[in-house]
Scaffold this motif. Structure first.
Motif, PDB file in Angstrom:
ATOM      1  N   THR A  70       5.914  -2.185  -3.145  1.00  0.00           N
ATOM      2  CA  THR A  70       6.988  -1.237  -3.466  1.00  0.00           C
ATOM      3  C   THR A  70       7.785  -0.870  -2.213  1.00  0.00           C
ATOM      4  OG1 THR A  70       5.636  -0.380  -5.285  1.00  0.00           O
ATOM      5  CG2 THR A  70       7.480   0.981  -4.576  1.00  0.00           C
ATOM      6  N   VAL A  71       7.095  -0.758  -1.084  1.00  0.00           N
ATOM      7  CA  VAL A  71       7.793  -0.502   0.187  1.00  0.00           C
ATOM      8  C   VAL A  71       8.821  -1.610   0.431  1.00  0.00           C
ATOM      9  CG1 VAL A  71       7.535  -0.465   2.703  1.00  0.00           C
ATOM     10  CG2 VAL A  71       5.897   0.784   1.278  1.00  0.00           C
ATOM     11  N   ARG A 127       2.293  -1.272  -1.381  1.00  0.00           N
ATOM     12  CA  ARG A 127       2.773  -2.123  -0.281  1.00  0.00           C
ATOM     13  C   ARG A 127       3.996  -2.935  -0.731  1.00  0.00           C
ATOM     14  NH1 ARG A 127      -0.028  -5.925   1.895  1.00  0.00           N
ATOM     15  NH2 ARG A 127       0.363  -5.409   4.077  1.00  0.00           N
ATOM     16  N   GLU A 178       0.949 -10.028   0.186  1.00  0.00           N
ATOM     17  CA  GLU A 178       1.664 -10.397   1.418  1.00  0.00           C
ATOM     18  C   GLU A 178       2.772 -11.406   1.116  1.00  0.00           C
ATOM     19  OE1 GLU A 178       1.659  -9.003   4.156  1.00  0.00           O
ATOM     20  OE2 GLU A 178      -0.310  -8.229   4.694  1.00  0.00           O
ATOM     21  N   MET A 187      -4.683  -9.481  -1.754  1.00  0.00           N
ATOM     22  CA  MET A 187      -3.975  -9.294  -0.487  1.00  0.00           C
ATOM     23  C   MET A 187      -3.024 -10.448  -0.191  1.00  0.00           C
ATOM     24  SD  MET A 187      -6.659  -7.520   2.076  1.00  0.00           S
ATOM     25  CE  MET A 187      -7.865  -8.781   2.010  1.00  0.00           C
ATOM     26  N   GLN A 197      11.814  -1.376  -1.835  1.00  0.00           N
ATOM     27  CA  GLN A 197      12.746  -0.321  -1.405  1.00  0.00           C
ATOM     28  C   GLN A 197      13.606  -0.777  -0.233  1.00  0.00           C
ATOM     29  OE1 GLN A 197       9.882   2.921  -0.967  1.00  0.00           O
ATOM     30  NE2 GLN A 197      10.984   4.056  -2.548  1.00  0.00           N
ATOM     31  N   ARG A 198      13.003  -1.545   0.675  1.00  0.00           N
ATOM     32  CA  ARG A 198      13.750  -1.999   1.844  1.00  0.00           C
ATOM     33  C   ARG A 198      14.828  -3.011   1.456  1.00  0.00           C
ATOM     34  NH1 ARG A 198       9.063  -1.654   6.621  1.00  0.00           N
ATOM     35  NH2 ARG A 198       9.089   0.619   6.590  1.00  0.00           N
ATOM     36  N   THR A 233       0.383   7.845  -3.158  1.00  0.00           N
ATOM     37  CA  THR A 233       1.076   7.095  -2.116  1.00  0.00           C
ATOM     38  C   THR A 233       1.743   8.096  -1.169  1.00  0.00           C
ATOM     39  OG1 THR A 233       1.413   5.388  -3.793  1.00  0.00           O
ATOM     40  CG2 THR A 233       2.581   5.114  -1.742  1.00  0.00           C
ATOM     41  N   ASN A 248       9.305   6.544   7.087  1.00  0.00           N
ATOM     42  CA  ASN A 248       8.914   5.289   7.733  1.00  0.00           C
ATOM     43  C   ASN A 248       7.428   5.240   8.055  1.00  0.00           C
ATOM     44  OD1 ASN A 248      11.435   4.176   7.616  1.00  0.00           O
ATOM     45  ND2 ASN A 248      12.079   5.019   9.595  1.00  0.00           N
ATOM     46  N   THR A 305       5.159   5.860  -8.043  1.00  0.00           N
ATOM     47  CA  THR A 305       4.748   5.363  -6.725  1.00  0.00           C
ATOM     48  C   THR A 305       5.963   5.314  -5.804  1.00  0.00           C
ATOM     49  OG1 THR A 305       3.148   3.963  -7.857  1.00  0.00           O
ATOM     50  CG2 THR A 305       3.579   3.462  -5.542  1.00  0.00           C
ATOM     51  N   GLU A 306       7.051   4.824  -6.362  1.00  0.00           N
ATOM     52  CA  GLU A 306       8.276   4.696  -5.594  1.00  0.00           C
ATOM     53  C   GLU A 306       8.789   6.079  -5.145  1.00  0.00           C
ATOM     54  OE1 GLU A 306      11.618   3.378  -7.817  1.00  0.00           O
ATOM     55  OE2 GLU A 306      12.300   2.092  -6.198  1.00  0.00           O
ATOM     56  N   LEU A 360       6.946   7.271  -2.222  1.00  0.00           N
ATOM     57  CA  LEU A 360       7.353   6.613  -0.981  1.00  0.00           C
ATOM     58  C   LEU A 360       8.720   7.099  -0.502  1.00  0.00           C
ATOM     59  CD1 LEU A 360       6.143   3.007  -1.815  1.00  0.00           C
ATOM     60  CD2 LEU A 360       5.459   4.315   0.200  1.00  0.00           C
ATOM     61  N   ALA A 361       9.548   7.531  -1.438  1.00  0.00           N
ATOM     62  CA  ALA A 361      10.909   7.928  -1.069  1.00  0.00           C
ATOM     63  C   ALA A 361      10.985   9.373  -0.557  1.00  0.00           C
ATOM     64  CB  ALA A 361      11.824   7.771  -2.287  1.00  0.00           C
ATOM     65  N   ALA A 365       5.605   4.484   4.867  1.00  0.00           N
ATOM     66  CA  ALA A 365       5.760   3.073   4.484  1.00  0.00           C
ATOM     67  C   ALA A 365       4.932   2.179   5.403  1.00  0.00           C
ATOM     68  CB  ALA A 365       7.229   2.681   4.529  1.00  0.00           C
ATOM     69  N   ASP A 366       5.034   2.410   6.708  1.00  0.00           N
ATOM     70  CA  ASP A 366       4.311   1.562   7.667  1.00  0.00           C
ATOM     71  C   ASP A 366       2.799   1.702   7.511  1.00  0.00           C
ATOM     72  OD1 ASP A 366       6.676   0.634   8.621  1.00  0.00           O
ATOM     73  OD2 ASP A 366       6.775   2.022  10.332  1.00  0.00           O
ATOM     74  N   PHE A 405       1.172   2.230   4.752  1.00  0.00           N
ATOM     75  CA  PHE A 405       0.708   1.416   3.624  1.00  0.00           C
ATOM     76  C   PHE A 405       0.840  -0.078   3.924  1.00  0.00           C
ATOM     77  CE2 PHE A 405       0.703   5.430   1.436  1.00  0.00           C
ATOM     78  CZ  PHE A 405      -0.415   5.300   0.632  1.00  0.00           C
ATOM     79  N   LEU A 406       1.925  -0.451   4.619  1.00  0.00           N
ATOM     80  CA  LEU A 406       2.063  -1.877   4.964  1.00  0.00           C
ATOM     81  C   LEU A 406       0.918  -2.331   5.867  1.00  0.00           C
ATOM     82  CD1 LEU A 406       5.884  -2.490   5.584  1.00  0.00           C
ATOM     83  CD2 LEU A 406       4.473  -3.282   3.681  1.00  0.00           C
ATOM     84  N   ALA A 407       0.404  -1.435   6.688  1.00  0.00           N
ATOM     85  CA  ALA A 407      -0.649  -1.817   7.646  1.00  0.00           C
ATOM     86  C   ALA A 407      -2.010  -1.998   6.971  1.00  0.00           C
ATOM     87  CB  ALA A 407      -0.751  -0.766   8.751  1.00  0.00           C
ATOM     88  N   ILE A 408      -2.163  -1.430   5.785  1.00  0.00           N
ATOM     89  CA  ILE A 408      -3.481  -1.502   5.126  1.00  0.00           C
ATOM     90  C   ILE A 408      -3.861  -2.957   4.851  1.00  0.00           C
ATOM     91  CG2 ILE A 408      -4.712  -1.021   2.956  1.00  0.00           C
ATOM     92  CD1 ILE A 408      -3.298   1.699   2.883  1.00  0.00           C
ATOM     93  N   GLY A 409      -5.041  -3.331   5.319  1.00  0.00           N
ATOM     94  CA  GLY A 409      -5.558  -4.676   5.065  1.00  0.00           C
ATOM     95  C   GLY A 409      -5.141  -5.709   6.104  1.00  0.00           C
ATOM     96  N   ARG A 410      -4.242  -5.309   7.013  1.00  0.00           N
ATOM     97  CA  ARG A 410      -3.770  -6.317   7.978  1.00  0.00           C
ATOM     98  C   ARG A 410      -4.720  -6.471   9.163  1.00  0.00           C
ATOM     99  NH1 ARG A 410       2.859  -5.844   7.674  1.00  0.00           N
ATOM    100  NH2 ARG A 410       3.010  -7.164   5.835  1.00  0.00           N
ATOM    101  N   LEU A 450      -8.378  -2.819  -2.054  1.00  0.00           N
ATOM    102  CA  LEU A 450      -7.366  -3.512  -1.247  1.00  0.00           C
ATOM    103  C   LEU A 450      -6.366  -4.215  -2.151  1.00  0.00           C
ATOM    104  CD1 LEU A 450      -9.861  -4.812   1.398  1.00  0.00           C
ATOM    105  CD2 LEU A 450      -8.058  -3.122   1.800  1.00  0.00           C
ATOM    106  N   VAL A 464      -8.112   2.681   4.159  1.00  0.00           N
ATOM    107  CA  VAL A 464      -7.292   2.994   2.985  1.00  0.00           C
ATOM    108  C   VAL A 464      -7.039   4.494   2.878  1.00  0.00           C
ATOM    109  CG1 VAL A 464      -7.304   2.972   0.446  1.00  0.00           C
ATOM    110  CG2 VAL A 464      -8.002   0.936   1.711  1.00  0.00           C
TER     111      VAL A 464
END
Lengths: 305, 317
Positions: A182-183, A180, A141, A137, A186-187, B210, B304, B182-183, B186-187, B307-308, B310-315, A173, B260
């Motif tokens: 990869t997002v 994560r 990050e 993780m 892409q951005r 994903t 979005n 994976t990409e 997400l797309a 994407a969000d 997956f970004l939130a996972i683990g936070r 995780l 997850v």
């Protein structure tokens, strides 16, 4: 049970242990030649003669890349420590503590912003010395932070990859760092900023199967092991020896997976040139470049003779 | 013929006894046997319930890999009308470890992609035991791009021990193929739902999983590396797979807790292989519910949110 061997002897051993200076001489893993460590350091950790590329620490890598070895360290987010409460032969928290003590790093990835031949650039480096550069993780990050920093500051992003793959002690995780990151890639791509991946020895597993193979340009250092499945796993699956050079940088170039194999001495100039072109930075006029005092040095030397 | 896992032995014995008595009853002996059968059947059912309510992570791994567990082809046949498989990555070849194509799910046009392990020796070889090569992932990318162009919601079924680790897979860029898949997930500008129906094996699974919603069957597993692989690396002893399975938190229940996955699909008593139709029907309902949550969202929102998510996972652990 022998109390002498079990209890006393180890203590005596430690008592008489002599401090032996280590690492003064480095053995080339390729040719076996012994090289003085200062010569290797001065040569960017490439063995003079054999040209074997040793691993570099993240800090040394940043030093070698940024002009005047100066950069702004970008802080990376703190993450939950050991959410799985994992232990194998050792507790994961102990492994982490040991890795931190050994490397002086918080985790496997450092991020910095600085200038590369005058061009503002964001660089992230994955350090193999920190638990095999494994992607957990914290590393995930940090890579996201690197990509986001490049995006918010409008700089190219350069990532030096070196990793055995996912950090198993973080289970699923760790796997989630693949989508994560990869997002974030892409951005950066949506922002039309360059992303250069430098594949160094070794790069395998989930790391290769995500951000390491999604660069706009892929550069590999000579002789680096790069692949998805590790050679041992493949050998066990197919039950035969692997061909020589399999999964090495040159093999990947032959198979269309990397753009170029570049000697470490030429990395900085190559990256600067690529980013300059992709960012459409005006080229330094040839006349101006020649004005620099560098060429005078040999003349002075000659005069002294 | 039902095949039993080792830990199902007590149930197997009870059910064998029931069969014996049935045979005896048929030969026309005693009336009392009927009662005894009923009693034993109830006992066997209870034992099965208790066993499956308390499966260890390792036992779940065994259930997830059960040879009689319904596979992608079974789900596809029951849930997708007009399924029209499409073949090939247009670059190198056709890889039947990943099967995909167009069809209709409850009347709606969809794109369906799934990993298929095969159910007998011949099929297993044809589908390469569900272990895809780069061409399989590149076919998935191609199908997802088509789905995006025609605004077809995407359903993926994940069931793989992992991507194929072999020389030919490496020389064609296995890592790159997985990363691109994976990409592509997400797309996608249209809603996507994935279901882990058996084994969710590492990068080979994430390449298809994903998605906006990620669902797992109750006794399926999803892991960064197989328990055997983790045991041989971390303990240097592959017989420690049970410890690795427990330590790595690979069950649907753990993954829901970590945020997850989005939901767990209940399996019939004794696992999906005991009543495939019921498991598949429940999966259909869960997929429909997943799409319901995403109905009417514009493409940018769909992307979005994914994407969000997956970004939130683990936070927030």
């Amino acid at each position: 049970m022998n109390w002498i061997s079990d209890v006393v002897r180890p203590k005596i051993k430690t008592l008489f242990k002599r401090e032996v200076p280590e690492n003064l001489w480095i053995k080339c893993p390729d040719t076996g030649q012994m090289v003085f460590h200062k010569d290797v350091e001065a040569n960017l950790y490439v063995i003079p003669g054999s040209n074997y590329h040793l691993r570099m620490t993240a800090t040394n890598r940043l030093k070698a890349m940024f002009d005047e070895a100066r950069w702004e360290a970008i802080p990376t987010p703190e993450v939950a420590i050991d959410p799985l409460k994992f232990r194998d032969e050792k507790r994961y928290v102990d492994r982490l503590r040991d890795a931190k003590a050994k490397t002086g790093m918080q985790d496997a990835v450092l991020v910095g912003v600085g200038e590369v031949e005058g061009q503002k650039t964001t660089i992230a480096v994955q350090d193999f010395e920190f638990m095999g550069g494994s992607l957990g993780m914290a590393a995930g990050e940090a890579i996201i932070t690197g990509l986001d920093t490049a995006r918010s500051r409008g700089t190219p992003f350069v990532l030096f990859v070196s990793s055995g793959g996912a950090r198993m002690q973080e289970g699923i995780l760790s796997l989630m760092q693949m989508p994560r990151t990869t997002v974030a890639v892409q951005r950066l791509r949506d922002a039309k900023l360059p992303y250069i991946v430098v594949l160094t020895n070794p790069t395998t597993g989930g790391v290769t199967a995500s951000y390491a193979m999604l660069g706009d340009v892929h550069i590999a250092e000579p002789g680096a092991l790069i692949g998805f499945a590790g050679p041992r796993v493949i050998e066990q699956t197919i039950r035969e020896k692997l061909p020589p050079g399999f999964q090495r940088s040159e093999y990947l170039k032959d198979h269309g997976m990397v753009d170029m194999v570049v000697h470490r001495h030429d990395l900085k100039a190559t990256i600067a040139r690529l980013n300059g072109i992709m960012m459409r930075t005006p080229a330094v006029p040839a006349a101006e470049a020649k004005d620099e005092p560098e060429p005078e040095a040999p003349a002075l030397e000659a005069a002294a003779e | 013929m039902r095949s039993y896992l080792d830990f199902e032995k007590p149930v197997a014995e009870l059910e064998a006894k029931v069969e014996e008595l049935r045979a005896l009853a048929q030969s026309g002996d005693a009336v009392a046997i009927g009662e005894e059968i009923g009693r034993l059947e109830a006992k066997a059912a209870r034992a099965l319930d208790e066993l499956y309510a308390a499966l260890t992570p390792w036992q779940k791994a065994l259930v997830a890999r059960h040879p009689q567990r319904p596979h992608f082809i079974d789900y596809c046949a029951a849930l997708i009308d007009d399924f029209t498989p499409l073949a090939g990555d247009r670059k190198f070849g056709e890889d039947e470890a990943i099967v995909g194509g167009f069809g209709r799910f409850r009347g709606e046009s969809v794109c369906v992609i799934g990993q298929e392990k095969g159910s007998n020796t011949e099929e297993r070889i044809r589908h390469n035991f569900g272990m895809a090569k780069p061409e399989g992932y590149r076919k998935a990318v191609r199908l997802m791009e088509l789905a995006g162009r025609f605004s077809l919601p995407v359903i993926t079924f994940v069931d793989t021990a992992g991507a194929y680790p072999g020389i030919n897979a490496e020389e064609r860029g296995q890592a790159e193929a997985i990363a691109r898949s994976t990409e592509a997930c997400l797309a996608l500008p249209c809603p996507s739902v994935s279901v882990i129906i058996g084994e969710g094996g590492s990068g080979g699974a994430i390449a298809l999983a994903t998605t906006n919603k990620v669902l797992m069957l109750e006794h399926s597993i999803y892991s960064v590396i197989s328990p055997e692989g983790a045991a041989s690396i971390l303990w240097r002893d592959s017989s420690r797979a049970q410890d690795a399975a427990t330590g790595m938190k690979i069950t649907a229940q753990d993954l829901l807790k970590f945020g997850v996955i989005d939901a767990i699909i209940a399996e019939p008593s004794g696992g999906a292989h005991r009543d495939a139709a019921q498991a598949i029907a429940a999966t259909g309902d869960a997929i429909a519910a997943g799409f319901q949550d995403l109905a009417g969202l514009p493409p940018d929102d769909i992307r979005n949110r994914r994407a969000d998510k997956f970004l939130a996972i683990g936070r927030r652990l």
